[in-house]
Design an enzyme around this catalytic site. Structure first.
Site, PDB file in Angstrom:
ATOM      1  CB  CYS A 124      -0.926   0.034   1.096  1.00 26.20           C
ATOM      2  SG  CYS A 124      -2.175  -1.023   1.268  1.00 26.20           S
ATOM      3  CG  ASP A 131      13.428   6.975   8.557  1.00 29.81           C
ATOM      4  OD1 ASP A 131      12.361   6.169   8.423  1.00 29.81           O
ATOM      5  OD2 ASP A 131      13.258   8.018   9.116  1.00 29.81           O
TER       6      ASP A 131
HETATM    7  C1  EPZ Z   1       1.669  -1.552  10.098  1.00 27.06           C
HETATM    8  O1  EPZ Z   1       2.518  -0.878   9.149  1.00 27.06           O
HETATM    9  C2  EPZ Z   1       0.756  -2.345   9.401  1.00 27.06           C
HETATM   10  N1  EPZ Z   1       1.042  -3.345   8.735  1.00 27.06           N
HETATM   11  C3  EPZ Z   1      -0.377  -1.313   8.797  1.00 27.06           C
HETATM   12  O2  EPZ Z   1      -1.238  -2.001   8.257  1.00 27.06           O
HETATM   13  C4  EPZ Z   1      -0.654  -0.226   9.941  1.00 27.06           C
HETATM   14  O3  EPZ Z   1      -1.544   0.730   9.274  1.00 27.06           O
HETATM   15  C5  EPZ Z   1       0.421   0.172  10.696  1.00 27.06           C
HETATM   16  O4  EPZ Z   1       1.289  -0.789  11.099  1.00 27.06           O
HETATM   17  C6  EPZ Z   1       0.087   1.151  11.646  1.00 27.06           C
HETATM   18  O5  EPZ Z   1      -0.658   0.339  12.551  1.00 27.06           O
HETATM   19  C7  EPZ Z   1       1.544  -3.454   7.295  1.00 27.06           C
HETATM   20  O6  EPZ Z   1       1.283  -2.530   6.492  1.00 27.06           O
HETATM   21  C8  EPZ Z   1       1.898  -4.676   6.753  1.00 27.06           C
HETATM   22  P1  EPZ Z   1       4.478   1.853  11.320  1.00 27.06           P
HETATM   23  P2  EPZ Z   1       3.894  -0.451   9.362  1.00 27.06           P
HETATM   24  O7  EPZ Z   1       6.017   1.580  10.909  1.00 27.06           O
HETATM   25  O8  EPZ Z   1       4.644  -1.303  10.386  1.00 27.06           O
HETATM   26  C9  EPZ Z   1       6.389   5.951   9.838  1.00 27.06           C
HETATM   27  C10 EPZ Z   1      -3.172  -2.204   6.587  1.00 27.06           C
HETATM   28  O9  EPZ Z   1      -3.903  -1.466   5.786  1.00 27.06           O
HETATM   29  N2  EPZ Z   1       7.593   5.296   9.680  1.00 27.06           N
HETATM   30  O10 EPZ Z   1       3.914   1.622  12.419  1.00 27.06           O
HETATM   31  O11 EPZ Z   1       4.693  -0.244   8.139  1.00 27.06           O
HETATM   32  C11 EPZ Z   1       5.361   5.664   8.963  1.00 27.06           C
HETATM   33  O12 EPZ Z   1       5.428   6.423   7.756  1.00 27.06           O
HETATM   34  C12 EPZ Z   1      -1.588  -1.624   6.797  1.00 27.06           C
HETATM   35  O13 EPZ Z   1      -3.531  -3.298   6.952  1.00 27.06           O
HETATM   36  C13 EPZ Z   1       8.697   6.000   9.456  1.00 27.06           C
HETATM   37  O14 EPZ Z   1       8.586   7.327   9.339  1.00 27.06           O
HETATM   38  O15 EPZ Z   1       3.651   0.948  10.088  1.00 27.06           O
HETATM   39  C14 EPZ Z   1       3.958   6.004   9.614  1.00 27.06           C
HETATM   40  O16 EPZ Z   1       3.810   7.226   9.498  1.00 27.06           O
HETATM   41  C15 EPZ Z   1      -1.434  -0.541   6.116  1.00 27.06           C
HETATM   42  N3  EPZ Z   1       9.822   5.079   9.174  1.00 27.06           N
HETATM   43  C16 EPZ Z   1       4.451   5.629  11.091  1.00 27.06           C
HETATM   44  O17 EPZ Z   1       5.755   5.690  11.174  1.00 27.06           O
HETATM   45  C17 EPZ Z   1       9.855   3.954   9.360  1.00 27.06           C
HETATM   46  O18 EPZ Z   1      11.182   3.239   9.220  1.00 27.06           O
HETATM   47  C18 EPZ Z   1       3.810   4.302  11.529  1.00 27.06           C
HETATM   48  O19 EPZ Z   1       4.361   3.505  10.547  1.00 27.06           O
HETATM   49  C19 EPZ Z   1       8.778   3.268   9.714  1.00 27.06           C
HETATM   50  C20 EPZ Z   1       7.786   4.008   9.799  1.00 27.06           C
END
Ligand code: EPZ
Length: 432
Positions: A124, A131
């Site tokens: 998605c 990072d």
């Molecule tokens: C997980 O994504 C889920 N799993 C997402 O579900 C879910 O929306 C999200 O957690 C939050 O609960 C998958 O995508 C498989 P995060 P994840 O790292 O782990 C920022 C769905 O619809 N960030 O907690 O990727 C990021 O941009 C999906 O089922 C950085 O800046 O989410 C975001 O704003 C979509 N740098 C925030 O942190 C990084 O290295 C939270 O993202 C990592 C993240």
């Protein structure tokens, strides 16, 4: 949250009989990291995932595991894995860019083999960098470099005793745990990871890792990973938790359509934030054994929704698009801020195309009541911008009886296994 049991409430018998019954599947966001975690077990694992096996993302991750030489077979919702043999020097960039969590192969393979190279993640398009993942792996003693289209990681020194995540990212927490499981500190002390995400799917992965001999303890946002004491168990069996986001989507759909819904296997204890919204709207919410019963036949349409998404246990970002659709059915404007994924607003343009009156200002989603009256009689072309945004488009079109062609429909199948039959029971028809 104390939800009364239906058995004690006669008045709920009628809704129980009239409601749409939906079986909730195993959690996608548990299954994906669990599949990568199985790389750490140089033996056999059996995951009991039921309908979760039909999800597009699950199929992609299984292909990624196979490309690393892991033997995987799937039959009737049972996934059998034999990871005795691993070939870490593969990249499979085409597969990796199909899903966000391919990045978890990095931490898992470094843990198991000391090095790894993976393609850049995709899935998605919510503009999520990696990072935090790379920073955590560096603190865990790895050298990490980004190449064109991929990331390379290698363990080159002992891990630091304390790893600080800049934000409680779910994926970075998982990658840090997987990598830490195979790391050692100079002093032999356990590794402490601070500012971790507390999403229940992470605890599910920790439970599985415990079964393969990796001892992990959590104190709220701090996770302690001790050096592992692995014993070979013949076959490790694990049943993931049920999907609180799938259940939450259909719980909110009950309020969108003003109907009764019975959600079998809903993980009720993990759904407090969404249940609070339903109660605020005047829905009746009860449990019947393992099922969550929502009676949304009479809701207070004058309720003003004002909400910020937050990391668990706050209101989940994944349900923000569905809540936006719910706000379009109310008489008072709703205002939603997605503080977790501020970029998750692309679906709004699609809802507007279908007739909704929604604006986005400084990542605040403002939903005006009702929307346009001049609904088109011809199919409107819209797209599923991402998994949850796609579901929002589907529910909005169905609620407002707008015929549409949904481009990228496959996105919805990444996370909702039985969507076609559920849309049919809501009175819609889908031609896929
Ligand atoms: C997980 O994504 C889920 N799993 C997402 O579900 C879910 O929306 C999200 O957690 C939050 O609960 C998958 O995508 C498989 P995060 P994840 O790292 O782990 C920022 C769905 O619809 N960030 O907690 O990727 C990021 O941009 C999906 O089922 C950085 O800046 O989410 C975001 O704003 C979509 N740098 C925030 O942190 C990084 O290295 C939270 O993202 C990592 C993240």
């Amino acid at each position: 949250m104390n939800i009364p049991s239906i058995a004690t409430l006669e008045s709920f018998k009628s809704i129980n009989e009239e409601s749409i019954s939906i079986n909730i599947s195993s959690a996608k966001n548990s299954i994906l990291p669990l599949l990568f975690a199985s790389i750490l077990h140089a033996g056999r694992t059996r995951f009991l995932i039921g309908d979760g096996a039909t999800l597009v993302d699950v199929k992609i991750v299984i292909e990624i595991l196979r490309s690393y030489g892991v033997e995987v077979s799937v039959e009737d919702g049972v996934v059998d894995i034999d990871a005795s043999r691993i070939e870490a020097n593969q990249t499979c960039p085409e597969l990796c860019k199909k899903t966000r969590y391919s990045i978890l192969a990095l931490g898992a393979l470094i843990s198991r083999c000391g090095f790894s190279e993976v393609g850049l993640p995709g899935g998605c398009d919510l503009n999520r960098p990696i990072d935090f993942h790379l920073q955590a792996l560096k603190s865990l003693g790895c050298e990490v470099s980004e190449s064109e289209g991929g990331v390379r990681g290698k363990r080159v020194r002992p891990s630091e005793n304390v790893v600080n995540l800049p934000y409680p990212s779910v994926g970075a927490t998982l990658n840090a745990i997987l990598c830490a499981a195979g790391a050692e500190t100079r002093s032999g002390e356990p590794i402490l990871i601070h500012n971790c995400a507390t999403e229940p799917e992470i605890d599910d992965v920790i439970a599985y890792l415990g079964k393969i001999g990796i001892s992990i303890r959590r104190k709220w946002r701090m996770i302690e990973v001790a050096s592992s004491n692995r014993q070979v168990v013949d076959v490790v069996e694990h049943r993931p938790i049920y999907d609180r986001i799938e259940a939450g989507s259909y719980a909110l759909a009950a309020a969108i359509f003003g109907i009764g819904v019975r959600l079998n296997n809903a993980p009720i204890n993990l759904m407090s934030a969404v249940i609070s919204i339903l109660l605020q709207l005047g829905c009746k919410v009860n449990r019947d054994g393992g099922a969550l019963i929502i009676d949304a036949r009479q809701i207070d349409s004058d309720t003003a929704i004002r909400l910020c998404t937050e990391p668990y246990p706050g209101f989940p970002t994944d349900l923000q698009p569905i809540l936006t659709v719910l706000c379009t059915t109310l008489n008072t404007a709703g205002v939603i801020s997605d503080t977790v994924m501020p970029e998750r607003t692309r679906f709004v343009d699609e809802l507007v195309r279908l007739g909704a009156d929604i604006t986005v200002c400084n990542s605040e989603i403002v939903v005006k009541p009702k929307g346009r009256e001049d609904k088109s009689h011809y199919p409107i072309s819209v797209k599923a911008t991402d998994l949850r945004g796609g579901m929002a488009v589907l529910l909005y079109a169905l609620k407002n009886r707008v015929a549409c062609n949904i481009d990228n429909y496959g996105y919805i199948k990444r996370g909702y296994s039985n969507v076609e039959s559920i849309i049919e029971s809501l009175g819609g028809g889908l031609q896929v």
